[in-house]
Design an enzyme around this catalytic site. Structure first.
Site, PDB file in Angstrom:
ATOM      1  CG  HIS A   1      -0.321   0.298   2.512  1.00 44.03           C
ATOM      2  ND1 HIS A   1      -0.913   1.073   3.483  1.00 44.03           N
ATOM      3  CD2 HIS A   1       0.863  -0.070   3.038  1.00 44.03           C
ATOM      4  CE1 HIS A   1      -0.139   1.145   4.550  1.00 44.03           C
ATOM      5  NE2 HIS A   1       0.946   0.454   4.299  1.00 44.03           N
TER       6      HIS A   1
ATOM      7  CB  CYS B   1       3.988   5.460   4.720  1.00 43.33           C
ATOM      8  SG  CYS B   1       4.625   4.480   6.091  1.00 43.33           S
TER       9      CYS B   1
ATOM     10  CG  HIS C   1       5.289   0.909   2.224  1.00 39.25           C
ATOM     11  ND1 HIS C   1       4.460   1.969   1.897  1.00 39.25           N
ATOM     12  CD2 HIS C   1       4.937   0.540   3.479  1.00 39.25           C
ATOM     13  CE1 HIS C   1       3.659   2.229   2.913  1.00 39.25           C
ATOM     14  NE2 HIS C   1       3.925   1.378   3.893  1.00 39.25           N
TER      15      HIS C   1
ATOM     16  CG  HIS D   1       3.245  -3.162   6.169  1.00 41.28           C
ATOM     17  ND1 HIS D   1       4.275  -2.672   6.931  1.00 41.28           N
ATOM     18  CD2 HIS D   1       2.649  -2.079   5.599  1.00 41.28           C
ATOM     19  CE1 HIS D   1       4.299  -1.359   6.844  1.00 41.28           C
ATOM     20  NE2 HIS D   1       3.316  -0.971   6.025  1.00 41.28           N
TER      21      HIS D   1
ATOM     22  CG  ASP E   1      -1.866 -13.559   1.160  1.00 44.61           C
ATOM     23  OD1 ASP E   1      -0.967 -12.843   1.658  1.00 44.61           O
ATOM     24  OD2 ASP E   1      -1.684 -14.745   0.843  1.00 44.61           O
ATOM     25  CG  HIS E   2       0.944 -12.463  -1.950  1.00 44.02           C
ATOM     26  ND1 HIS E   2       0.669 -13.299  -0.903  1.00 44.02           N
ATOM     27  CD2 HIS E   2       2.284 -12.438  -2.100  1.00 44.02           C
ATOM     28  CE1 HIS E   2       1.809 -13.781  -0.428  1.00 44.02           C
ATOM     29  NE2 HIS E   2       2.806 -13.271  -1.125  1.00 44.02           N
TER      30      HIS E   2
ATOM     31  CD  GLU F   1       1.829  -0.360   9.187  1.00 41.46           C
ATOM     32  OE1 GLU F   1       0.816   0.072   8.607  1.00 41.46           O
ATOM     33  OE2 GLU F   1       2.697   0.369   9.697  1.00 41.46           O
TER      34      GLU F   1
END
Length: 136
Positions: free
Chosen positions: A14, A33, A39, A41, A79-80, A125
């Site tokens: 995100h 960010c 980037h 997490h 996810d991903h 996070e």
């Protein structure tokens, strides 16, 4: 009252960027960010439900079913993925961890059976930063 927590994991990218601000203000407020190249997490998701035990099973709720609900309505969508671009239930929102925790709650809460309540969404996070959301 018994509390039961299921822990899941997902990876997602995100960026934090307010389109009403210029690039400089976004970088001042959000720092790295706001990176134009995103980037990511490695999120840890704790879903806690509460309720009374079923006398026949000794369970609060079947954890296999809870896991399937989380997978279908949360993990398969996050996810991903790029949270800003790929996730329909985050469209139009700042993709902060706080907003993500609230959005997860809104996706999961109506899908739980009446005998249990969603108590808390805890979303890590990083190992040192997490959000807890207990509903409105």
């Amino acid at each position: 009252m018994v509390y039961l927590t299921r822990i899941e994991h997902f990876n997602a990218a995100h960026k934090l960027y307010n389109p009403n601000w210029d690039k400089e203000k976004n970088e001042i407020v959000f720092g790295k960010c706001a990176n134009e190249n995103w980037h990511g997490h490695n999120y840890e998701l704790y879903v806690t439900i509460k309720g009374e035990l079923n006398e026949d099973t000794g369970f609060l709720f079947d954890v296999k079913i809870l896991s399937l609900l989380i997978k279908q309505f949360i993990l398969d969508k996050l996810d991903h993925k790029n949270l800003n671009v790929d996730v329909e239930f985050l469209k139009g929102q700042m993709c902060s961890t706080e907003n993500l925790a609230k959005a997860i709650w809104k996706q999961l809460q109506p899908r739980l059976p009446q005998q249990v309540e969603l108590h808390c969404i805890k979303l890590y996070e990083t190992p040192r930063i997490y959000v807890e959301y207990f509903g409105d």
